[in-house]
Design an enzyme around this catalytic site. Structure first.
Site, mmCIF file in Angstrom:
data_model
loop_
_atom_site.group_PDB
_atom_site.id
_atom_site.type_symbol
_atom_site.label_atom_id
_atom_site.label_comp_id
_atom_site.label_asym_id
_atom_site.label_seq_id
_atom_site.Cartn_x
_atom_site.Cartn_y
_atom_site.Cartn_z
ATOM 1 N N CYS A 1 -3.077 4.700 5.975
ATOM 2 C CA CYS A 1 -4.506 4.771 6.036
ATOM 3 C C CYS A 1 -4.905 4.789 7.313
ATOM 4 O O CYS A 1 -4.249 5.354 8.495
ATOM 5 C CB CYS A 1 -4.990 3.524 5.542
ATOM 6 S SG CYS A 1 -4.340 2.109 6.678
ATOM 7 N N CYS B 1 -2.290 -3.645 8.734
ATOM 8 C CA CYS B 1 -2.023 -2.422 9.075
ATOM 9 C C CYS B 1 -1.471 -2.480 10.571
ATOM 10 O O CYS B 1 -0.334 -1.598 10.737
ATOM 11 C CB CYS B 1 -2.944 -1.361 8.895
ATOM 12 S SG CYS B 1 -3.833 -1.445 7.437
ATOM 13 N N CYS C 1 0.747 -1.178 -0.074
ATOM 14 C CA CYS C 1 -0.022 -0.085 0.022
ATOM 15 C C CYS C 1 0.915 1.194 -0.211
ATOM 16 O O CYS C 1 0.374 2.316 -0.340
ATOM 17 C CB CYS C 1 -0.774 0.039 1.283
ATOM 18 S SG CYS C 1 0.025 -0.231 2.710
ATOM 19 N N ASP D 1 2.301 2.495 2.544
ATOM 20 C CA ASP D 1 2.415 3.413 3.724
ATOM 21 C C ASP D 1 3.763 3.255 4.580
ATOM 22 O O ASP D 1 4.221 2.064 4.463
ATOM 23 C CB ASP D 1 1.243 2.936 4.605
ATOM 24 C CG ASP D 1 -0.012 3.210 3.997
ATOM 25 O OD1 ASP D 1 -0.298 3.934 3.358
ATOM 26 O OD2 ASP D 1 -1.192 2.606 4.756
#
Ligand code: FES
Length: 129
Positions: free
Chosen positions: A58, A102, A33, A35
């Site tokens: 996120c 995450c 992603c 991140d």
């Protein structure tokens, strides 16, 4: 889809920022992603005296970092190393399944910062001899 506590930590993240003279720094990224998360720690008598983080990611990643920083604050290094992604997700009253990855980032970044600190300590001790 997020719990109230996730939204609370996302809207009012605790302990964001940089520790300029940090004793340990841990940076992790998720290539999927994109991140990024960086944790900074200050250690005093084997305890996390201060924990700060910077996260570009996120909603879940930000809430996770904030929660990890709260969970870690004041803990001994050994206790802080026991903070697992599962524990973090539980404290946040669950994360959507597709967001569970995450929560890995938060625990990993903190562990990396602690390992960074421990590595420096070992070097310093080695240097004294
Ligand atoms: Fe990348 Fe959440 S989507 S850490």
């Amino acid at each position: 889809m997020y719990s109230e506590i996730v939204m609370d930590h996302f809207n009012n993240p605790r302990n964001t920022g940089v520790i300029e003279d940090a004793d340990g720094i841990g940076e992790v990224g998720n290539p999927v992603c994109g991140d990024m998360m960086t944790f900074y720690i200050k250690v005093e008598d084997n305890r996390l005296e201060d924990v700060k983080f910077q996260t570009f990611g996120c909603v879940a990643a930000i809430a996770v970092s904030s929660m990890v920083s709260e969970m870690a604050m004041g803990k001994t290094l050994e206790e802080a190393l026991k903070i697992t992604p599962r524990l973090v997700a539980e404290k946040l009253e669950g994360l959507p399944k597709n967001k569970f990855h995450c929560s890995n980032l938060g625990a990993q970044a903190l562990q990396k910062a602690i390992k960074d600190y421990q590595g420096k300590q070992n070097k310093a001790e080695g240097g004294k001899k």
